[in-house]
Design an enzyme around this catalytic site. Structure first.
Site, PDB file in Angstrom:
ATOM      1  CG  HIS A   1      -0.193  -0.110   2.523  1.00 37.82           C
ATOM      2  ND1 HIS A   1       0.165  -1.335   3.077  1.00 37.82           N
ATOM      3  CD2 HIS A   1       0.300   0.832   3.352  1.00 37.82           C
ATOM      4  CE1 HIS A   1       0.821  -1.122   4.210  1.00 37.82           C
ATOM      5  NE2 HIS A   1       0.937   0.185   4.389  1.00 37.82           N
TER       6      HIS A   1
ATOM      7  CB  THR B   1      -3.134   6.247   9.236  1.00 38.53           C
ATOM      8  OG1 THR B   1      -1.985   5.985   8.418  1.00 38.53           O
ATOM      9  CG2 THR B   1      -2.877   7.412  10.169  1.00 38.53           C
ATOM     10  CB  THR B   2      -2.221   1.127   7.459  1.00 40.12           C
ATOM     11  OG1 THR B   2      -1.041   0.919   8.230  1.00 40.12           O
ATOM     12  CG2 THR B   2      -1.987   2.210   6.429  1.00 40.12           C
TER      13      THR B   2
ATOM     14  CD  GLU C   1      -2.619   8.495   6.204  1.00 39.59           C
ATOM     15  OE1 GLU C   1      -1.902   8.282   7.191  1.00 39.59           O
ATOM     16  OE2 GLU C   1      -3.345   7.625   5.695  1.00 39.59           O
TER      17      GLU C   1
ATOM     18  CG  HIS D   1       5.167   5.363   5.541  1.00 39.79           C
ATOM     19  ND1 HIS D   1       5.488   5.046   6.858  1.00 39.79           N
ATOM     20  CD2 HIS D   1       3.925   5.899   5.577  1.00 39.79           C
ATOM     21  CE1 HIS D   1       4.469   5.355   7.639  1.00 39.79           C
ATOM     22  NE2 HIS D   1       3.519   5.877   6.891  1.00 39.79           N
TER      23      HIS D   1
ATOM     24  CG  HIS E   1       0.070   8.139   4.021  1.00 36.14           C
ATOM     25  ND1 HIS E   1      -0.606   6.942   4.135  1.00 36.14           N
ATOM     26  CD2 HIS E   1       0.967   8.167   5.047  1.00 36.14           C
ATOM     27  CE1 HIS E   1      -0.156   6.284   5.192  1.00 36.14           C
ATOM     28  NE2 HIS E   1       0.800   6.989   5.770  1.00 36.14           N
TER      29      HIS E   1
ATOM     30  CG  HIS F   1       3.047   9.396   8.262  1.00 33.91           C
ATOM     31  ND1 HIS F   1       1.920   8.644   8.013  1.00 33.91           N
ATOM     32  CD2 HIS F   1       2.624  10.674   8.423  1.00 33.91           C
ATOM     33  CE1 HIS F   1       0.848   9.425   8.058  1.00 33.91           C
ATOM     34  NE2 HIS F   1       1.257  10.669   8.296  1.00 33.91           N
TER      35      HIS F   1
HETATM   36  N1  FFB Z   1       0.757   5.509   8.652  1.00 30.81           N
HETATM   37  S1  FFB Z   1       1.415   5.304  10.130  1.00 30.81           S
HETATM   38  O1  FFB Z   1       0.373   5.481  11.140  1.00 30.81           O
HETATM   39  O2  FFB Z   1       2.585   6.134  10.285  1.00 30.81           O
HETATM   40  C1  FFB Z   1       1.960   3.632  10.263  1.00 30.81           C
HETATM   41  C2  FFB Z   1       3.259   3.364  10.693  1.00 30.81           C
HETATM   42  C3  FFB Z   1       3.697   2.033  10.774  1.00 30.81           C
HETATM   43  C4  FFB Z   1       2.826   0.985  10.443  1.00 30.81           C
HETATM   44  C5  FFB Z   1       3.307  -0.433  10.524  1.00 30.81           C
HETATM   45  O3  FFB Z   1       4.463  -0.669  10.852  1.00 30.81           O
HETATM   46  N2  FFB Z   1       2.440  -1.441  10.212  1.00 30.81           N
HETATM   47  C6  FFB Z   1       2.879  -2.833  10.244  1.00 30.81           C
HETATM   48  C7  FFB Z   1       2.980  -3.336  11.655  1.00 30.81           C
HETATM   49  C8  FFB Z   1       1.963  -3.127  12.584  1.00 30.81           C
HETATM   50  F1  FFB Z   1       0.874  -2.394  12.257  1.00 30.81           F
HETATM   51  C9  FFB Z   1       2.060  -3.632  13.880  1.00 30.81           C
HETATM   52  F2  FFB Z   1       1.081  -3.418  14.761  1.00 30.81           F
HETATM   53  C10 FFB Z   1       3.163  -4.345  14.263  1.00 30.81           C
HETATM   54  F3  FFB Z   1       3.229  -4.845  15.517  1.00 30.81           F
HETATM   55  C11 FFB Z   1       4.192  -4.523  13.358  1.00 30.81           C
HETATM   56  F4  FFB Z   1       5.293  -5.172  13.746  1.00 30.81           F
HETATM   57  C12 FFB Z   1       4.104  -4.001  12.069  1.00 30.81           C
HETATM   58  F5  FFB Z   1       5.131  -4.135  11.204  1.00 30.81           F
HETATM   59  C13 FFB Z   1       1.527   1.272  10.018  1.00 30.81           C
HETATM   60  C14 FFB Z   1       1.088   2.608   9.927  1.00 30.81           C
HETATM   61 ZN    ZN Z   2       1.756   6.708   7.444  1.00 28.87          ZN
END
Ligand code: FFB
Ligand code: ZN
Length: 249
Positions: free
Chosen positions: A52, A187-188, A94, A82, A84, A107
């Protein structure tokens, strides 16, 4: 069996992100300190297409690149950044500022290495993660972004990664480091409510041509029919009873 509706509706308060930031009702908090960015360019590791979006990952086995001060207790270790973006330059960020959307948002993701041993563990706690949000506004080509964009053809499809070392992340920060801060979520999926959000008030620039390169990334893997990551920004969520604080009056 669906979610059971409780008549005490206030007990299901959510602290989801992103939100619209109302700059007039944001509360100046004089106890907020200036942000302290200590990034070592050598900790940059690789760029990964995660489906994504694409993540620029940093080595986070020790506290070589950390964010501290600001609204934070202790230091938070840099793990990735990363972006958005939207299907056109009219939207993409966002967070919104007084209902205004930017064409993209950066972010910079950190986790609380003082209290937890990994991002995955930190993501389960309200003080586990700190994300710095930087708005991108349309303008001249951003040279700091160019070094990332010229690598995107190597990570065109989902799951692909390429080495990316020696990156000066400070080059993606604006001059003015004043910020808004509030408690929110990823946010994902899985939307964990573990993020201290730190949104910089000054935007950096991006050109329309650079944004077009983001939209050429594919959310499909190399052996599937190609479809493109045209947009990846979540709609704004209810603020509920949360207060957004400002580092300046
Ligand atoms: N757009 S943002 O809010 O900045 C955002 C930052 C990081 C992640 C992420 O690392 N997701 C994968 C992920 C998780 F969502 C976990 F909860 C976890 F424990 C992980 F190890 C992992 F890789 C998702 C959204
Ligand atoms: Zn993000």
């Amino acid at each position: 069996m669906g979610l059971h509706y409780s008549h005490h509706k206030h007990c299901l308060t959510h602290h989801q992100s992103p939100i619209n930031i109302n700059t007039r009702t944001a509360k100046y908090n004089p106890s907020l300190k200036p942000l302290k960015f200590s990034y070592d360019p050598k900790t940059a590791k690789r760029i990964v297409n995660v489906g994504h979006c694409f993540n620029v990952e940093f080595e986070d086995i020790c506290d070589k690149s950390v964010l501290s001060e600001g609204p934070l207790d202790g230091h938070y270790r840099l793990c990735q950044f990363h972006f958005h973006w939207g299907s056109s330059d009219r939207d993409g960020s966002e967070h919104n500022i007084d209902g205004h959307l930017y064409p993209a948002e950066l972010h910079i993701v950190h986790w609380n290495s003082k209290k937890y041993t990994s991002f995955a563990e930190a993501a389960k706690h309200p003080d586990g993660v700190a994300v710095v949000g930087v708005f991108l506004k349309l303008g001249n080509t951003n040279p700091a972004l160019q070094s990332i964009i010229e690598n995107l053809d190597k990570v065109k499809t989902k799951g692909k990664a390429c080495p990316f070392t020696e990156f000066h992340l400070n080059g993606l920060l604006p001059e003015d480091l004043n910020y808004w801060t509030y408690m929110g979520s990823l946010t994902t999926k899985p939307y964990f409510e573990c993020v201290t959000w730190i949104i910089l008030q000054e935007a950096i620039t991006v050109s329309s041509q650079q944004l077009e390169q983001f939209r050429r990334l594919q959310c499909t893997s190399e052996n599937e029919n190609p479809s493109f990551i045209l947009e990846n920004h979540r709609p704004v969520q209810p603020l509920d009873h949360r207060v957004v604080y400002s580092s300046c009056p």
